[in-house]
Design a protein around this motif. Structure first.
Motif, short mmCIF file in Angstrom:
data_model
loop_
_atom_site.label_atom_id
_atom_site.label_comp_id
_atom_site.label_asym_id
_atom_site.label_seq_id
_atom_site.Cartn_x
_atom_site.Cartn_y
_atom_site.Cartn_z
N ILE A 165 0.84 -1.20 0.00
CA ILE A 165 0.00 0.00 0.00
C ILE A 165 0.87 1.25 0.00
N CYS A 166 1.94 1.22 0.80
CA CYS A 166 2.87 2.35 0.85
C CYS A 166 3.47 2.62 -0.52
N LEU A 167 3.81 1.55 -1.24
CA LEU A 167 4.45 1.72 -2.54
C LEU A 167 3.47 2.19 -3.62
N ILE A 168 2.17 2.07 -3.36
CA ILE A 168 1.19 2.66 -4.28
C ILE A 168 1.39 4.18 -4.33
N SER A 169 1.79 4.75 -3.20
CA SER A 169 2.05 6.20 -3.18
C SER A 169 3.23 6.56 -4.08
N LEU A 170 4.22 5.67 -4.14
CA LEU A 170 5.35 5.88 -5.05
C LEU A 170 4.86 5.81 -6.50
N LEU A 171 3.93 4.91 -6.77
CA LEU A 171 3.36 4.81 -8.11
C LEU A 171 2.63 6.09 -8.50
N VAL A 172 1.89 6.67 -7.55
CA VAL A 172 1.18 7.94 -7.80
C VAL A 172 2.18 9.03 -8.19
N LEU A 173 3.26 9.15 -7.42
CA LEU A 173 4.27 10.17 -7.72
C LEU A 173 4.98 9.86 -9.04
N GLY A 174 5.24 8.58 -9.28
CA GLY A 174 5.91 8.19 -10.52
C GLY A 174 5.09 8.51 -11.75
N LEU A 175 3.79 8.25 -11.69
CA LEU A 175 2.91 8.56 -12.82
C LEU A 175 2.84 10.07 -13.06
N CYS A 176 2.78 10.83 -11.96
CA CYS A 176 2.76 12.29 -12.10
C CYS A 176 4.05 12.79 -12.76
N ALA A 177 5.19 12.19 -12.38
CA ALA A 177 6.46 12.60 -12.96
C ALA A 177 6.59 12.14 -14.42
#
Length: 213
Positions: A165-177
């Motif tokens: 679940i924590c790494l989903i937040s990394l996915l959110v930031l990665g998609l934005c970038a």
């Protein structure tokens, strides 16, 4: 709805809680994101801005009412130098791992791809360390050594589901970038606060149960 009525409702968990908070506190998340962008703009204050964002997001997750701007600024100023130092130690390591992963990937050689994958795994680990660190900075009063020690070690103690679940937040930031600047409105309005919401939910339980000084 009264406080008694809220206590009698089934407790929300997981993605249900995240979705509920996102919908019911959308304006709060947008306001937090805007304040975060302003306070992180000098870049040097990025660790303090992240810690302040995590502090407010933690209150949002507990569905508490709070004066948003005053709470954010108080958290931003709290233990300013320690937060600055601890935050940049881990952020520099994270940014370094990301840069190395991109560099080795661009070489297009077999050995370089292996190094790129190793750096990518290290970056994922360091992102989880960052989530632990900034949540602890927002909630606890520990000296620099125990803060960093717990941030690194707790990654291995987190349940796999919570780490995912924590790494989903990394996915959110990665998609934005990845799609920037097309994602600029998302980044400015809610990208960081949504990522922080997911990250805080992923790390909070184990930290509050297990952190030692």
């Amino acid at each position: 709805m009264s406080a008694v009525d809220r206590e009698q409702l089934p407790k929300r968990t997981g993605l249900t809680l995240i979705a509920h908070v996102t919908i019911t506190r959308l304006l709060t998340l947008i306001a937090l994101n805007l304040v975060f962008c302003l306070t992180a703009l000098p870049l040097v204050t990025l660790p303090n801005a992240i810690a302040a964002l995590y502090r407010c997001i933690g209150l949002v997750l507990r569905e508490e009412e709070f004066p948003l701007f005053r709470t954010y600024i108080k958290a931003f100023q709290s233990e300013f130098l320690k937060t600055l130092a601890a935050g940049w130690v881990v952020l520099i390591l994270l940014f370094g791992a990301i840069v190395c992963a991109v560099f080795y990937w661009s070489i297009h050689a077999d050995a370089a791809i292996l190094f790129a994958m190793m750096c990518a795994v290290l970056a994922i680990y360091l992102y989880a360390v960052c989530c632990n660190l900034f949540y602890m900075l927002s909630r606890m009063r520990l000296s620099l050594g125990p803060l960093l020690k717990n941030a690194f070690l707790l990654v291995f103690l987190q349940p796999i589901k919570k780490t995912a679940i924590c790494l989903i937040s990394l996915l959110v930031l990665g998609l934005c970038a990845w799609w920037f600047p097309r994602t600029l409105p998302v980044v400015v309005l809610i990208g960081f606060s949504l990522a922080a919401l997911i990250a805080c939910y992923g790390v909070r339980d184990k930290i509050e149960q297990s952190v030692i000084s």
